[in-house]
Design an enzyme around this catalytic site. Structure first.
Site, PDB file in Angstrom:
ATOM      1  N   ALA A  87       0.864  -1.190   0.000  1.00  0.00           N
ATOM      2  CA  ALA A  87       0.000   0.000   0.000  1.00  0.00           C
ATOM      3  C   ALA A  87       0.890   1.227   0.000  1.00  0.00           C
ATOM      4  CB  ALA A  87      -0.914   0.006   1.224  1.00  0.00           C
ATOM      5  N   VAL A 130       3.639   0.770   2.920  1.00  0.00           N
ATOM      6  CA  VAL A 130       3.774  -0.449   3.716  1.00  0.00           C
ATOM      7  C   VAL A 130       4.421  -1.543   2.874  1.00  0.00           C
ATOM      8  CG1 VAL A 130       2.547  -2.224   5.031  1.00  0.00           C
ATOM      9  CG2 VAL A 130       1.766   0.159   5.108  1.00  0.00           C
ATOM     10  N   ASP A 179     -10.333   6.682  10.346  1.00  0.00           N
ATOM     11  CA  ASP A 179     -10.110   6.509   8.906  1.00  0.00           C
ATOM     12  C   ASP A 179     -10.519   5.097   8.471  1.00  0.00           C
ATOM     13  OD1 ASP A 179      -9.355   7.234   6.365  1.00  0.00           O
ATOM     14  OD2 ASP A 179      -7.230   6.791   6.661  1.00  0.00           O
TER      15      ASP A 179
END
Length: 567
Positions: free
Chosen positions: A136, A143, A293
């Site tokens: 990601a 990541v 989030d």
């Protein structure tokens, strides 16, 4: 040996500063101009005025496209604005709501440089395997999957993008410069608290790029759900945590919006929606600390044991929100004001929560709130199927936009999280009833369940005993006042200010003590009887407070008995 990432050169900094400043100056000016026009029109009694959506949409489309090109903080600012119904009307918010924080990953050699710089050792000593391709990539970090050299455990390595600190400072400087220019020529405080918005945004960004803080958030969530086997929070590896590097346990699971894989795995999508929403309501109403989030990339579904419900796993704890006990108390007052259709109490509660600016016209706000409550409260308390939810959302959004109301950052995050959750849950299962799942948590929060009712009764009984003690002593005090009035023995003290200081002018006593007076006690007890009777009728019929109502009736009976005995 610690390696250093080259800094951004001065020319690049200057070009970016000018690009960001130009973009922000035009965007913020149009946002201010439209809101000022609507607020002034409403204050003048013109309720038909609406913001010019075409102009706002055109500006925000340009902002969105340019933000994607510039990346980094501009994407975050767009997402921040997308949940601010106090700054933008609904149609304009929709333009920014699709702004995704997805950017190309940084080169692998820069990833290695950040890891070695932060952990102070060669990457091979930390990880026996570090995948070159990231899983990601966002504007602030990315990541990679890795295996720890010391234990062989599979982990997720979150690395902050190079130059993050420098880019944050540059873009925040450009934003502050633009606000300084605007406020030098225009007084915006009556319509938009730009500096307040700037400080909120700055705080949230610096919290998000601090991975030590994110690690602490992750551990707090793990402690919150330690007794819930259906919610999974990855473990933090403290020895590999720094301000720019964070190592967490790797989570194998299916992304929550990957419906094909969920169906192939035989996972009940309706149960996934219920578990996810229940986890969030637990965060909102019980813990007062929530994951702010909840986009699909941050929620995964793991297959539970045979016969068990699916397990919901959360990742990415950089953006969180919190609600203090004081905030929750005022939220409770606001909810109860909605239930009782008390517009004045609702405005007071919202003011205490920070929604209403000091210069707001309270009477106008009370009138607007009263109209909303009259229009929708009956339906909310009755048949939910008759409630036109889109129309209600539009009316509430217009109220926020058209009045000097400011949404505090924590509640903006809450609204954004709920909005995303509604989309996720209805995408998983169109038949999912969001209100039905929320109701038990809301009842507990408001003290309407069995435990809350017991606590409320104890509090009410304590207050009633105190009120009763005061009320029962009131007749004697009133009787003394009436006696002195009848005998003209009230002493009047006046104060005047002279150069030498305050001096008192003492009134003279007139008349003589002629006893208690024949009518004083009758008037006092009659007043007590009427007040208690009226209070009991109001509490039983309008406020539906049965215990307090019958208490007032009992007090009225006692005063009537006192009058008969005294007579």
């Amino acid at each position: 040996m610690r390696t250093q990432t080259p800094r951004i050169n001065r020319l690049t900094q200057l070009v970016r500063f000018l690009q960001v400043s130009r973009l922000l100056l035009w965007t913020l000016w149009v946002i201010y101009r439209e809101r000022r026009r609507v607020v002034r029109a409403l204050a003048g009694g013109n309720c038909a005025v609406r913001p010019t959506s075409d102009v706002l949409i055109e500006v925000l489309v340009t902002f969105r496209d340019t933000a994607l090109e510039l990346g980094f903080l501009m994407i975050k600012l767009g997402q921040f604005l997308s949940c601010r119904a106090d700054l933008l009307p609904e149609q304009a918010l929709a333009v920014l709501s699709c702004l995704q924080d997805e950017v190309p990953p940084v080169p692998f050699n820069q990833v290695v440089s950040v890891i070695e710089s932060e952990l102070g050792k060669p990457v091979e000593e930390v990880f026996s395997m570090l995948e070159r391709k990231c899983t990601a990539a966002a504007s602030l970090g990315q990541v990679h999957k890795a295996i720890l050299a010391s234990t062989g455990e599979t982990v997720a390595v979150k690395i902050q993008r190079p130059h993050s600190d420098q880019l944050v400072r540059m873009d925040l400087s450009a934003l502050k410069f633009v606000l300084w220019v605007i406020t030098r020529f225009v007084d915006m405080n009556d319509f938009i608290d730009l500096m307040g918005i700037y400080h909120e945004f700055k705080r949230t960004i610096y919290e998000e790029i601090d991975y030590v803080r994110e690690a602490a958030n992750a551990k707090r969530f793990k402690a919150m759900f330690k007794d819930d086997p259906m919610i999974y929070i990855p473990r933090v590896y403290d020895e590999y945590v720094s301000r720019r590097v964070l190592v967490l346990e790797w989570v194998d699971g299916i992304k929550i919006n990957d419906y094909t894989r969920l169906d192939a795995a035989g996972i009940n999508r309706l149960e996934v929606a219920k578990r996810t929403v229940c986890a969030y309501f637990s965060q909102f109403f019980q813990a007062g600390f929530f994951h702010a989030d909840p986009h699909p990339g941050n929620i995964f579904v793991k297959q539970g044991s045979p016969g068990d419900a699916p397990i919901i796993a959360f990742v990415d704890f950089g953006m969180v929100g919190s609600l203090t006990n004081q905030m929750k108390r005022w939220m409770k007052d606001a909810f109860l004001a909605v239930i009782t259709r008390d517009a004045r109490s609702l405005v007071e509660a919202l003011s205490e929560l920070g929604f209403i600016d000091e210069g707001a016209h309270m009477a106008s706000l009370e009138q607007a709130m009263s109209l909303l409550l009259e229009r929708y409260c009956g339906l909310m308390m009755g048949e939910m199927s008759e409630l036109d939810l889109p129309a209600m959302v539009e009316d509430v959004a217009y109220l926020l936009y058209g009045h000097p109301i400011h949404i505090p950052a924590q509640f903006a995050f809450t609204g954004r999280a709920v909005s995303i959750l509604v989309g996720i849950s209805t995408g998983l299962a169109p038949e999912f009833n969001f209100v039905e799942v929320a109701t038990p948590y809301a009842r507990t929060f408001l003290g309407l369940d069995a435990q809350g009712a017991q606590h409320a009764v104890q509090q009410l009984f304590s207050h009633l005993l105190e009120a009763g003690r005061v009320l029962l002593t009131l007749p004697h005090a009133l009787q003394q006042v009436m006696t002195r009035l009848e005998s003209v023995q009230i002493e009047v003290k006046l104060a005047s200010y002279r150069q030498s200081g305050w001096t008192g002018l003492r009134g003279l006593r007139r008349g003589k003590d002629n006893g208690a007076g024949s009518g004083g006690w009758r008037f006092t007890w009659l007043l007590m009887f009427v007040a208690s009777l009226a209070g009991g009728i109001f509490l039983l019929t309008d406020a539906h407070q049965f215990i307090a109502g019958w208490f007032c009736f009992g007090l009225a009976g006692l005063t009537m008995l006192g009058m008969l005995v005294k007579n």
